[in-house]
Design a protein around this motif. Structure first.
Motif, PDB file in Angstrom:
ATOM      1  N   LEU A 165      10.078 -72.991 -18.606  1.00 36.08           N
ATOM      2  CA  LEU A 165      10.865 -74.121 -18.126  1.00 36.08           C
ATOM      3  C   LEU A 165      10.244 -74.782 -16.911  1.00 36.08           C
ATOM      4  N   ASP A 166       9.509 -74.008 -16.113  1.00 36.04           N
ATOM      5  CA  ASP A 166       8.841 -74.578 -14.936  1.00 36.04           C
ATOM      6  C   ASP A 166       7.486 -73.900 -14.759  1.00 36.04           C
ATOM      7  N   PRO A 167       6.455 -74.403 -15.470  1.00 32.47           N
ATOM      8  CA  PRO A 167       5.130 -73.768 -15.421  1.00 32.47           C
ATOM      9  C   PRO A 167       4.479 -73.809 -14.034  1.00 32.47           C
ATOM     10  N   ASP A 168       5.009 -74.645 -13.144  1.00 34.65           N
ATOM     11  CA  ASP A 168       4.411 -74.771 -11.812  1.00 34.65           C
ATOM     12  C   ASP A 168       5.148 -73.956 -10.751  1.00 34.65           C
ATOM     13  N   SER A 169       6.004 -73.033 -11.183  1.00 31.34           N
ATOM     14  CA  SER A 169       6.756 -72.213 -10.233  1.00 31.34           C
ATOM     15  C   SER A 169       5.992 -70.935  -9.909  1.00 31.34           C
ATOM     16  N   ALA A 170       5.575 -70.819  -8.670  1.00 29.47           N
ATOM     17  CA  ALA A 170       4.876 -69.601  -8.236  1.00 29.47           C
ATOM     18  C   ALA A 170       5.794 -68.392  -8.323  1.00 29.47           C
ATOM     19  N   ASP A 171       7.082 -68.586  -8.041  1.00 28.29           N
ATOM     20  CA  ASP A 171       8.040 -67.475  -8.082  1.00 28.29           C
ATOM     21  C   ASP A 171       8.068 -66.805  -9.449  1.00 28.29           C
ATOM     22  N   SER A 172       8.080 -67.620 -10.495  1.00 27.52           N
ATOM     23  CA  SER A 172       8.170 -67.062 -11.845  1.00 27.52           C
ATOM     24  C   SER A 172       6.980 -66.149 -12.134  1.00 27.52           C
TER      25      SER A 172
END
Length: 384
Positions: free
Chosen positions: A338-345
């Motif tokens: 859903l958010d490929p640019d999320s470092a957290d994920s």
């Protein structure tokens, strides 16, 4: 009394809201001359005002059939068709009216409204600009142009046109509200709050204005004022789920998690489909050490809003802490999609792989997290 005088008298009644008297005169004229274009047209307008749209359409079409060059009738027919949801036909009527009378500003303005509704934003801008070319002081066209400019991301133009609309037609709360939203989006927070307060002064029970004012106060760190703003909303509307939800966020920031949990539950009671309330409740419950209840709240949020990235991420972390690694991996991967640019994920998924002893996969995730966010301390630590 001549027919012209009778029409004028009927029109005076019509414009003054004396519809019965106006209708009686229109009917008398049509009894003597069934093909009278003006009487047919105005009787159609009156029928529309009385909620008889099919009758109105028939009457105005008859008026046009007896007088082809009748721009006002085309414009009013377009208005009725638009109300009926027949947008293509309505647009055709407005184009016909404009062809017959290029300076008919109502037709340009209403055409722009349909174009904006259909997502034809550039064409809508052009239509509103045509209105202003013929009538620079047209407040509604400035307002519509502002809304369209905002949707196109032309925020400076939106601000200018909202200001023009307010100057030309003061005392409209929605104009101040929408101007405030644009000002807030370009970082002019103080001015945005001033406009929201102006909207509230015009319309004291304007819930959306209070909500947005509370959000801006919260962002500025004026937490007590934000609390008072949300409580003010609830004094007007005790079932306002958004106010409860936002109030809970302020309590959470203040570390008052029990109070936050209470108001999040009140938000859910007011609106059982508010995914954000379940998500925020889950976070507060997790901080309070109630992991099972927290996971259930996040699952409820996802049942309402399956693409809720943050809920997938936080649920994944809870499940990992509970040792449910496969389920945690599923939710964290979904958050990543859903958010490929999320470092957290990536960092959190790396933690799951680490606990599964899949160290190469974990290293890959931590490196991807650092690529997205080079200063990410936890990812550096986990990679080491």
């Amino acid at each position: 009394m001549s027919k012209k005088q009778a029409i004028q008298k009927a029109l005076e009644h019509h414009q003054a809201g004396r519809l019965n008297q106006a209708e009686a005169i229109y009917q008398r004229i049509l009894k003597k001359e069934p093909n009278h274009p003006d009487a047919l047209h105005l009787a159609g307008v009156l029928a529309h005002q009385s909620g008889k749209n099919e009758e109105a359409i028939t009457l105005i079409r008859q008026a046009i059939s007896y007088r082809n060059a009748f721009p006002e009738a085309y414009c009013n027919l377009g208005n009725i068709l638009k109300r009926q949801g027949e947008l293509t036909e309505a647009m055709s009527c407005y184009h016909e009216a404009i062809a017959l009378k290029p300076n008919l500003v109502g037709a340009h303005n209403n055409l722009g409204n349909i174009q904006r509704e259909l997502g034809q934003l550039d064409q809508a801008m052009s239509s509103y600009q045509q209105v202003l070319a013929y009538k620079p002081g047209h407040a509604e066209a400035h307002y519509n142009l502002a809304i369209t400019s905002k949707e196109l991301g032309k925020l400076g133009e939106a601000v200018d046109n909202f200001r023009q609309a307010i100057t030309l037609k003061p005392g409209v709360a929605e104009q101040h509200f929408n101007l405030a939203n644009v000002l807030a989006s370009i970082g002019k927070t103080d001015e945005a709050m001033m406009q929201l307060r102006q909207a509230i002064s015009i319309k004291p029970d304007y819930v959306d204005a209070y909500i947005n004012l509370g959000v801006l106060l919260h962002k500025q760190g004026n937490l007590q004022l934000a609390i008072e703003t949300y409580q003010k909303i609830l004094s007007y509307n005790s079932n306002c789920a958004a106010a409860y939800c936002n109030l809970g966020s302020v309590f959470s920031e203040l570390g008052k998690f029990d109070e936050a949990i209470t108001v999040y539950r009140q938000a859910i009671e007011s609106d059982s489909r508010l995914a954000e309330a379940y998500y925020n409740l889950g976070n507060a419950l997790q901080i309070r050490g109630k992991s099972y209840e927290a996971s259930q709240a996040h699952l409820q949020a996802l049942s309402i809003k399956p693409d809720y990235r943050d809920a997938h991420n936080n649920l994944g972390n809870i499940l990992q802490a509970q040792g449910m690694l496969d389920a945690a991996e599923t939710h964290l991967k979904q958050a990543q999609i859903l958010d490929p640019d999320s470092a957290d994920s990536y960092n959190n998924l790396g933690n799951v792989y680490k606990h599964q002893s899949q160290l190469s996969e974990a290293i890959t995730c931590y490196r991807q997290a650092l690529k997205l966010k080079p200063e990410y301390f936890d990812a550096h630590s986990n990679l080491l």
